[in-house]
Write an enzyme that holds these catalytic residues in place. Sequence first.
Site, mmCIF file in Angstrom:
data_model
loop_
_atom_site.group_PDB
_atom_site.id
_atom_site.type_symbol
_atom_site.label_atom_id
_atom_site.label_comp_id
_atom_site.label_asym_id
_atom_site.label_seq_id
_atom_site.Cartn_x
_atom_site.Cartn_y
_atom_site.Cartn_z
ATOM 1 N N LYS A 57 65.782 -85.313 30.519
ATOM 2 C CA LYS A 57 66.263 -85.151 31.892
ATOM 3 C C LYS A 57 65.727 -86.266 32.785
ATOM 4 O O LYS A 57 66.468 -86.884 33.562
ATOM 5 C CB LYS A 57 65.832 -83.784 32.427
ATOM 6 C CG LYS A 57 66.641 -82.633 31.854
ATOM 7 C CD LYS A 57 66.095 -81.303 32.311
ATOM 8 C CE LYS A 57 66.991 -80.162 31.804
ATOM 9 N NZ LYS A 57 66.425 -78.847 32.090
ATOM 10 N N SER A 104 67.404 -73.637 34.285
ATOM 11 C CA SER A 104 66.562 -74.780 34.642
ATOM 12 C C SER A 104 66.981 -75.421 35.959
ATOM 13 O O SER A 104 66.259 -76.232 36.512
ATOM 14 C CB SER A 104 66.584 -75.818 33.522
ATOM 15 O OG SER A 104 67.835 -76.446 33.473
#
Lengths: 288, 809
Positions: B705, B662
């Site tokens: 996040k 990611s």
Amino acid sequence: VTEDSRERGKIRRIVVAIDASRHSLAGLEAAVDLARQLDADLTGLFIEDINLLRLAEIPNSYQVGRLSLARKRLSQDEVRRQLSTQRSWAYKALESLCHRHGLRWSFQVQRGSILAEITRATDEADLTILGKSGWSDTRLVGSTAKALLADSGRLTLILREGVRLGRSVMALLDNSDASWEALEIASALPLADERKLVLMLLADSRQSATAMEREIRSWNQGRGFDLTYLWTQEPHPLIVCSIARTESSGILVIPREIQGFSDDDLAEVLNQITCPVLFVGSPAQAVH
Amino acid sequence: MAVEPLKPEQLYNSCDPAQFDFDTTADLPELQEILGQPRAVEALRFGIGIRQRGYNIFALGPEGIGKHTIVERFFREQAQSEPSPSDWCYVNNFRQSFRPKVIQLTHGEGIKFSKDMDRLIEELSSVIPSAFQSDEYRARKQVIESEFKERQDQAFESIQKEARDRSLMVLRTPEGLIFAPERDGQVLPPEDFQKLTEAERQKIEEDIEALQTILQAALEELPDWQRELRSRLRDLNREILSFSVGRLVETLRQGYAGYPEILQFLDDVQFDVVENSRDFLDAAESDPEARSAGLDVLQVGSQSGRDERLRRYRVNLLVDHSQNSHAPVIYEDNPTYQKLIGRVEQTARLGALVTDFSLIKAGSLLQANGGYILIEARDLLNQPYAWEGLKRSLQSGQVKIETPGQMLNSITTISLEPEPIPLDVKVALIGDRLLYYLLAQYDPDFKELFKIEADFDEEMDRQTDILQDYAQLIGTIAHQNGLLPLSRTAVARVIEHSSRMVSDSQKLSASMDTLIDVVREAHHWAETAGDSTIQAEHIEKAINAQIYRSNRLQERMQEEILRETILIDTQGEKVGQINGLSVLQLGNTLFGKPSRISAQVRAGKGKVIDVEREVELGGPLHTKGVLILSSFLGARYAGNLPLSLNASLVFEQSYGGVDGDSASSAELYALLSAISSVPIQQSFAVTGSVNQHGEVQAIGGVNEKIEGFFDLCSARGLSGKQGVLIPASNVKHLMLSERVVEAVRSGEFTIYPIEHVDEGIEILTGLPVGNLGQDGIYPERTINRLAQDRLNRMSAHRNWADEDSEDME
């Protein structure tokens, strides 16, 4: 023996003959039970049979084994060892039981004729207890017990191996002084909570039985026993034994001198009955 | 190529309470159907319907989505329509006691049979002693005994008479019998014996020897006499009892004409009772009667001893369905081998461990026989031998109760071998997917025995038509758990939280356990506040309280960033440095954490060094991401030429390992910045993986996040320039917290959906990326041109350096 302990129904000192046989073990257990219940002193009596000792000194004496059938020479050492082993066993059994129940106890060792020594001991005791027979295999009453029926002290309790003293008491009574003594003794024994006494009246007619019953009711005034009356005209050992079994009697009290019963009849009662039997001497016989 | 930032309404899929037509969930009926599990439901229906061997069920799926509840519900519904199965019992095997016999009876008959046998024993206990006490028996016994007694007494009397005739007496000792010379009833004193003449002594010795021989002969006969006595008494017992016992047993036999096994058992009982009638006498009765009847006194004891001896005539009712009107459904919550298969217990007797048929205990498989059983797969596999035992039973179609030691042939002590019991049960194992796939992979028997895979989904589509049912489900669970009803606003908040739980604005969580925990805690807050209904604020409070309870580490990490122990810039610009975003999971807590990623480049042979990998802190997925970057750079800038740079990528202040791809877009941005020497705005954080073509791909944990970076910026003070770049394909997953949505709404924070890295680099640097011209050159003052120029310079340097090295050679 003090005059106090001669009071009617009082048992202060018990002597039990122990020879390490199974019958005598039953006697010991009954003696401990009674001493505990009556708070009496207990004496264990072990007798070194003079006959055996004598026999060992005779050359070429042999013993035939009951099970092995083997013939074994009997030596003095062998007899002494046997007696020592039995004495030690008897002492330990007595000590163990008395300690467990916190009794006052003593152990006596006498050397002599078994019958003579037991008779002597009964003179000093309120109650003498012994097994029905010694080392005999037969179901018959032994010679010592049989002899004691004819001549012994005030109270003699005889029982067979494997039997325990029960709390249900049955007394066989005629209208003699000995019977009243037997009634007193029976009532003084440790009874079950219901204080139940079964009285088997030996009378030749219903009127006599009824009269006896009336007298006993009067005796029971203030005592409060739960009395059950049975009546029989026939003084027969088998009838007595059958009724004792039917009533699940835990101990049978019989006057030693009772109408219609010879010494042989009393011995037959012992042969047939399963519960302990307490023989009560007459008051005259009791006071030596 | 300008990318529009996301609008507030794209960040959170609100649930409109107005769409619900109820005030509180108390107005709703209970939900009967299973919601959102069509595949699992179909599998269960099929698995339950098919009655073939091997079609057992494995319900797989994550924890807390109600697998157990749903499977049990299906089982119970099906069981209602099925009849109660047979009763099973064990009885003594009178020929081979180590192998108890099993008897199957129609349901409800087992308890009747057991009681009938108890009654028979009771009656026998009365009849047999009565028979022994009857006048007839006593009289006949007395005749026999008297005969033997007389014989014995006569023998001894004869010996005694013989002895007396010879002036001898018999003495008894513990060991035996002795003959001795007698005088006056006593043994002749030794000194007198010595005085006898030799002839007299000789005579006495001869007499004694003769008597001893007679005695030995008599004693030899005694055992034979006693044996004969016992035999005749046994015959008498048999004769007396045969009628009374036979009559009682015959009455019982009539009631069980349809059960040949029971008829055989009753025959055996009758024979055994007559042969062992002493067992019915208690101590009082047996002594002395039993002994006089030649019975073994040692075996006759107390009442409890008698009960124990008579146990062999009783029935061990193993499985009793007398109280059930339909097929059983059992949940075995402790599936040990013994609990599942059954066990043979032992009892201490005279210092030894013994057992018999009455100590056989059924396991849950037998309790469920003819019905259904649920077992947690993990619990089952954790128990030694339990899985093997279950497989063996299902394979053989019968339950054989034996100890694990017997099963492994490792214990050779005498135990029981009860006859096996036929097994017809539907088993449902419940477990997670990993367990299912591991079993399918490594246990060849598994697929043969568990052919039905009921796969439970952890999420369901959040469609408008399902929300009403979902609300009904929440209300049903609240009601079943004794919780206050929820207002429609509370339900809407729960639905929103449900979407957040699965990190998808278009999905709902099927994990009702976790969801109901929130409702349960909200119930507490509502009760504390004295409300009779759970409101949205109670739900909110419960969610926040859950987060607070578990975010200690998250706060500590943010604190370290704020104190600049961990270096994260949220303003300014830097070349070759970018804020990546990672997600940490601790227990059930998931939170986002910004990480600084830096890149350095120099002339080289086209190698991108992943520092994490070099020190073995990088996982394979991270390495894969970095290798993709090399490929992207080569394709974009080198064409047919080799890429003439060496680059290194570092996750700064990372000490615990990195995995996942990611961060690959962030790493690519850092590399492009380093190559082009164009600084990146540090007010942004980036997440998303990238492919070889530069397309940005979806990642997990997008909400956490974003919130992780937002909280840091918020703590430092929102500047209005801060924001996060996320993959465009993750927009549907956004269920951000209210604080983020509000900041976006007020223009203090921005979230960009990125489809291609070219979009991202423009936002991060403020420069256009530049398209490749016909001449193969990118336009001036574009990222690509700056990067291309730098790479060309590096290539020239490298060629020059290579020539130098060749000259030297």
